[in-house]
Design a protein around this motif. Structure first.
Motif, PDB file in Angstrom:
ATOM      1  N   SER A  14      67.278 -11.961  67.835  1.00  0.00           N
ATOM      2  CA  SER A  14      67.395 -10.561  67.828  1.00  0.00           C
ATOM      3  C   SER A  14      68.516 -10.168  66.731  1.00  0.00           C
ATOM      4  O   SER A  14      69.303 -10.799  66.287  1.00  0.00           O
ATOM      5  CB  SER A  14      68.247 -10.323  69.114  1.00  0.00           C
ATOM      6  N   TRP A  54      56.764  -5.504  78.424  1.00  0.00           N
ATOM      7  CA  TRP A  54      57.764  -5.334  77.563  1.00  0.00           C
ATOM      8  C   TRP A  54      57.914  -4.070  76.898  1.00  0.00           C
ATOM      9  O   TRP A  54      59.111  -3.572  76.816  1.00  0.00           O
ATOM     10  CB  TRP A  54      57.301  -6.556  76.299  1.00  0.00           C
ATOM     11  N   ALA A  55      56.872  -3.031  76.932  1.00  0.00           N
ATOM     12  CA  ALA A  55      57.084  -1.895  76.122  1.00  0.00           C
ATOM     13  C   ALA A  55      57.614  -1.100  76.867  1.00  0.00           C
ATOM     14  O   ALA A  55      58.210  -0.126  76.473  1.00  0.00           O
ATOM     15  CB  ALA A  55      55.636  -1.422  75.565  1.00  0.00           C
ATOM     16  N   VAL A  58      61.480  -2.050  77.051  1.00  0.00           N
ATOM     17  CA  VAL A  58      62.240  -1.321  75.745  1.00  0.00           C
ATOM     18  C   VAL A  58      62.234   0.173  75.887  1.00  0.00           C
ATOM     19  O   VAL A  58      63.398   0.842  75.551  1.00  0.00           O
ATOM     20  CB  VAL A  58      61.299  -1.771  74.683  1.00  0.00           C
ATOM     21  N   ALA A  61      65.146   0.797  78.214  1.00  0.00           N
ATOM     22  CA  ALA A  61      66.414   0.261  77.800  1.00  0.00           C
ATOM     23  C   ALA A  61      66.766   1.543  76.720  1.00  0.00           C
ATOM     24  O   ALA A  61      67.842   1.778  76.336  1.00  0.00           O
ATOM     25  CB  ALA A  61      66.372  -0.960  77.310  1.00  0.00           C
ATOM     26  N   ALA A  62      65.882   1.937  75.896  1.00  0.00           N
ATOM     27  CA  ALA A  62      66.381   3.091  74.803  1.00  0.00           C
ATOM     28  C   ALA A  62      66.524   4.314  75.588  1.00  0.00           C
ATOM     29  O   ALA A  62      67.462   4.774  74.781  1.00  0.00           O
ATOM     30  CB  ALA A  62      64.975   3.259  73.890  1.00  0.00           C
TER      31      ALA A  62
END
Length: 64
Positions: A14, A54-55, A58, A61-62
């Protein structure tokens, strides 16, 4: 067994992981999934998530 599952995973650290130790995460991408592991303990099992999941993670989280 699919052709994808017979290929070795290529792990990427990461960009948020530093070089001083601490919390480090690596991911490996395939067509259908994202794999996540602790870069300090690569022999332990890793988490596999479908790319749709996963998308969604993300995006969540964003959004903060």
């Amino acid at each position: 067994m699919s052709a994808e599952s017979s290929r070795p995973l290529v792990w990427h650290k990461s960009s948020y992981s530093g070089n001083e130790g601490g919390e480090c995460v690596e991911v490996a991408l395939t067509v259908e999934s994202v794999h996540v592991r602790d870069s300090k303990d690569v022999d332990r099992p890793f988490l596999s998530v479908h790319t749709d999941g996963w998308a969604a993670f993300v995006a969540f989280a964003a959004a903060g």
